[in-house]
Design an enzyme around this catalytic site. Structure first.
Site, mmCIF file in Angstrom:
data_model
loop_
_atom_site.group_PDB
_atom_site.id
_atom_site.type_symbol
_atom_site.label_atom_id
_atom_site.label_comp_id
_atom_site.label_asym_id
_atom_site.label_seq_id
_atom_site.Cartn_x
_atom_site.Cartn_y
_atom_site.Cartn_z
ATOM 1 N N LYS A 62 0.827 -1.275 0.159
ATOM 2 C CA LYS A 62 0.076 0.007 0.000
ATOM 3 C C LYS A 62 0.772 1.131 -0.231
ATOM 4 O O LYS A 62 0.351 2.203 -0.429
ATOM 5 C CB LYS A 62 -0.822 0.269 1.131
ATOM 6 C CG LYS A 62 -2.163 -0.786 1.142
ATOM 7 C CD LYS A 62 -3.140 -0.917 2.268
ATOM 8 C CE LYS A 62 -4.294 -1.636 2.055
ATOM 9 N NZ LYS A 62 -5.080 -1.900 3.206
ATOM 10 N N LYS A 102 -5.416 -10.766 -6.424
ATOM 11 C CA LYS A 102 -6.471 -11.368 -5.409
ATOM 12 C C LYS A 102 -7.608 -10.315 -5.757
ATOM 13 O O LYS A 102 -7.533 -9.294 -6.251
ATOM 14 C CB LYS A 102 -5.863 -10.809 -4.147
ATOM 15 C CG LYS A 102 -6.931 -10.770 -3.077
ATOM 16 C CD LYS A 102 -6.296 -10.186 -1.771
ATOM 17 C CE LYS A 102 -6.585 -8.679 -1.388
ATOM 18 N NZ LYS A 102 -6.645 -8.145 0.034
ATOM 19 N N LYS A 122 -11.983 -4.914 -4.784
ATOM 20 C CA LYS A 122 -13.025 -3.682 -5.505
ATOM 21 C C LYS A 122 -12.024 -2.890 -6.134
ATOM 22 O O LYS A 122 -12.224 -2.233 -7.199
ATOM 23 C CB LYS A 122 -13.720 -3.109 -4.048
ATOM 24 C CG LYS A 122 -14.209 -1.825 -4.420
ATOM 25 C CD LYS A 122 -15.688 -1.768 -4.497
ATOM 26 C CE LYS A 122 -16.027 -0.342 -4.850
ATOM 27 N NZ LYS A 122 -17.481 -0.154 -5.653
HETATM 28 P P1 TYM Z 1 -10.739 -6.402 4.234
HETATM 29 O O1 TYM Z 1 -11.665 -5.713 4.435
HETATM 30 O O2 TYM Z 1 -9.572 -6.026 3.276
HETATM 31 O O3 TYM Z 1 -10.902 -7.930 4.183
HETATM 32 C C1 TYM Z 1 -11.857 -8.526 4.730
HETATM 33 C C2 TYM Z 1 -11.778 -10.196 4.918
HETATM 34 O O4 TYM Z 1 -12.018 -10.531 3.502
HETATM 35 C C3 TYM Z 1 -10.589 -11.377 3.177
HETATM 36 N N1 TYM Z 1 -10.474 -11.142 1.892
HETATM 37 C C4 TYM Z 1 -10.223 -12.226 0.998
HETATM 38 N N2 TYM Z 1 -10.141 -13.630 1.340
HETATM 39 C C5 TYM Z 1 -9.933 -14.180 0.161
HETATM 40 N N3 TYM Z 1 -9.770 -13.776 -1.227
HETATM 41 C C6 TYM Z 1 -9.965 -12.545 -1.309
HETATM 42 N N4 TYM Z 1 -9.865 -12.178 -2.776
HETATM 43 C C7 TYM Z 1 -10.084 -11.621 -0.203
HETATM 44 N N5 TYM Z 1 -10.203 -10.296 -0.284
HETATM 45 C C8 TYM Z 1 -10.583 -9.995 1.012
HETATM 46 C C9 TYM Z 1 -9.607 -10.529 4.093
HETATM 47 O O5 TYM Z 1 -8.480 -11.421 4.240
HETATM 48 C C10 TYM Z 1 -10.476 -10.360 5.221
HETATM 49 O O6 TYM Z 1 -10.262 -11.377 6.092
HETATM 50 N N6 TYM Z 1 -7.288 -5.742 7.958
HETATM 51 C C11 TYM Z 1 -8.589 -6.378 7.718
HETATM 52 C C12 TYM Z 1 -9.813 -5.843 8.302
HETATM 53 C C13 TYM Z 1 -9.686 -6.096 10.014
HETATM 54 C C14 TYM Z 1 -9.552 -7.132 10.647
HETATM 55 C C15 TYM Z 1 -9.485 -6.682 12.241
HETATM 56 C C16 TYM Z 1 -9.596 -8.441 10.559
HETATM 57 C C17 TYM Z 1 -9.544 -4.827 10.832
HETATM 58 N N7 TYM Z 1 -9.605 -5.486 12.011
HETATM 59 C C18 TYM Z 1 -9.300 -7.659 13.058
HETATM 60 C C19 TYM Z 1 -9.311 -9.280 11.424
HETATM 61 C C20 TYM Z 1 -9.259 -9.008 12.914
HETATM 62 C C21 TYM Z 1 -8.893 -6.173 6.175
HETATM 63 O O7 TYM Z 1 -8.049 -5.790 5.411
HETATM 64 O O8 TYM Z 1 -10.191 -6.589 5.710
#
Ligand code: TYM
Length: 333
Positions: free
Chosen positions: A111, A191, A194
Site C-alpha cells: 500500500k 487477489k 474492489k
Molecule cells: P478487508 O476488508 O480487506 O477484507 C476482509 C476479509 O476478507 C478477506 N479477503 C479475501 N479472502 C480471500 N480472497 C480474497 N480475494 C479476499 N479479499 C479479502 C480478508 O483476508 C479479510 O479477512 N485488515 C482487515 C480488516 C480488519 C480485521 C481486524 C480482520 C481490521 N481489524 C481484526 C480481522 C481481525 C482487512 O483488510 O479486511
C-alpha cells in the site's frame, strides 16, 4: 465455545473474494461460538476515501453482512468507531510494537508503494487490528490468507505486552483460514478486490454478474472453440468449484479438456449458479434497504454489547499499567 473476532473495511464491497475468504466462515461460526464482527471504519481511513459517501458505505457494509447471514441476535455486529476503546488500546499497543515489525508487513509495503507520502496510520494499521481483537480477548480470527501476517504480529504484540505488564492477561489469537483463502480476481492474476475492479459483488444482479464474467480471461490455450483446455489452468474452473455441484464441476472439466463446449458456455453456467447462490442474499438486502432502521438498531445494540466487554478489558489494562483511575464526577463533588 471459542471467542471469535473479525473485521471488514467499509471501503470495499462484499464481493466473492471477501465472502468466500472470510464472511462465509463467520456465518457458520456464529452458530457455535461467541462472535464479534466489526465494520472497521478507522482502518478504512488510512487510505484516501470519499468523505461524503463514507457513512453510507459503512451502513451498506453492515447491511451486506446481515444480508449474507450475519445475525445480530447471535453475534455482536458493530462499527469500530462506535467503541472508542479500540483506538485507546491501539495507542497502548503502539508503545510495545517495534517499528521494524510494522515496516516488514507485506500489506504495508504494497500500500505504501501506491501512496505519495507514507502516513503513520498506514504503518500502524496492524496495531489497531491487534487492539480490535484483543479488546475482546478473542482466541480465533477467521480471515483470508492476506491477513495471516497481521495475526502473527498480533501474537507478537500480545507476548510483549503480557511480558511487560501481566503474564497471561491477553490470549495469543490464532488465524483461522478457510478453503476460500485467496480468491483470485476475474483477471485471473491479483487477489479479488474492489480497488482492482476485478470483483463480482455478492449483491450484484444476475445481468451484472454476467456482464463482469463474460469478458474474463480463461485458459490461454483455448483460443478457438475447438482448442482443448486444461481446467486447472483456468480461474473460472476454481470458481465453478465454489458455486457448482460436483457432477457439474466434473462435466465442466470434461467439456473443457475435450473442447466439448466453448468458454462462453462454461461462463454461462457459472454465472447462473452464482446468481442462484446469492439470490436469497439479494432478497434479504432488498428487505433491509426498505427498512434501514433494522441495520441502525442492530449496530447500536452491537456497539452497546461490545462497549461493555471493551470497558472491562480496558479497566484491567489500565490497572496493570499503573494508570491512575479516573474519579467519577459524582464522587469529586
Ligand atoms: P478487508 O476488508 O480487506 O477484507 C476482509 C476479509 O476478507 C478477506 N479477503 C479475501 N479472502 C480471500 N480472497 C480474497 N480475494 C479476499 N479479499 C479479502 C480478508 O483476508 C479479510 O479477512 N485488515 C482487515 C480488516 C480488519 C480485521 C481486524 C480482520 C481490521 N481489524 C481484526 C480481522 C481481525 C482487512 O483488510 O479486511
Amino acid at each position: 465455545m471459542a471467542r471469535i473476532f473479525s473485521g471488514i473495511q467499509p471501503s470495499g464491497e462484499l464481493h466473492i473474494g471477501n465472502y468466500l475468504g472470510a464472511v462465509k466462515n463467520w456465518v457458520e461460526l456464529q452458530e457455535k461460538h461467541e462472535c464479534f464482527i466489526c465494520v472497521v471504519d478507522y482502518h478504512a481511513i488510512t487510505q484516501s476515501y470519499d468523505i461524503a459517501a463514507f457513512e453510507g458505505r459503512t451502513h451498506d457494509m453492515a447491511l451486506g453482512l446481515m444480508a449474507a447471514g450475519i445475525d445480530p441476535t447471535r453475534c455482536v455486529l458493530f462499527v469500530q468507531s462506535h467503541v472508542a476503546h479500540h483506538t485507546e488500546l491501539a495507542w497502548i499497543f503502539n508503545t510495545v510494537t517495534p517499528i521494524g515489525e510494522l515496516e516488514r508487513m507485506t500489506q504495508f509495503k504494497d500500500k505504501s508503494r501506491r501512496q505519495e507520502s507514507i502516513l503513520a496510520g498506514l504503518l500502524n494499521y496492524p496495531v489497531l487490528q491487534a487492539a480490535d481483537v484483543l479488546l475482546y480477548k478473542a482466541d480465533l480470527v477467521p480471515v483470508g490468507e492476506d491477513q495471516v501476517q497481521h495475526v502473527e504480529l498480533m501474537r507478537e504484540i500480545v507476548r510483549k505486552w503480557n511480558a511487560r505488564y501481566s503474564e497471561g492477561f491477553f490470549p495469543e489469537p490464532q488465524a483461522l483460514v478457510g478453503s476460500g483463502k485467496r480468491i483470485k480476481g476475474l483477471d485471473g492474476q491479483a487477489k479479488m478486490s474492489k480497488s482492482l475492479d476485478n470483483a463480482i459483488g455478492i449483491l450484484d444482479e444476475p445481468d451484472e454478474i454476467w456482464k463482469r464474467l463474460r469478458p474474463a480471461p480463461t485458459d490461454p490455450a483455448r483460443v478457438k472453440r475447438t482448442d482443448p483446455g486444461t481446467p486447472e489452468k483456468c480461474n473460472l474452473y476454481d470458481l465453478h468449484q465454489q458455486f457448482s455441484s460436483l457432477p457439474v464441476v466434473e462435466d465442466v472439466a470434461e467439456k473443457c479438456r475435450t473442447a466439448g463446449w466453448g468458454c462462453i458456455d462454461c461462463k454461462r453456467v457459472l454465472a447462473d449458479n452464482m446468481a442462484e447462490a446469492f439470490a436469497p442474499m439479494r432478497a434479504r438486502a432488498a428487505e433491509l434497504r426498505a427498512a434501514p432502521e433494522l441495520v441502525r438498531d442492530a449496530l447500536a445494540a452491537g456497539a452497546g454489547k461490545a462497549r461493555r466487554v471493551a470497558e472491562e478489558t480496558m479497566t484491567g489494562v489500565r490497572a496493570h499499567m499503573g494508570l491512575m483511575p479516573a474519579k467519577s464526577i459524582a464522587s469529586v463533588t
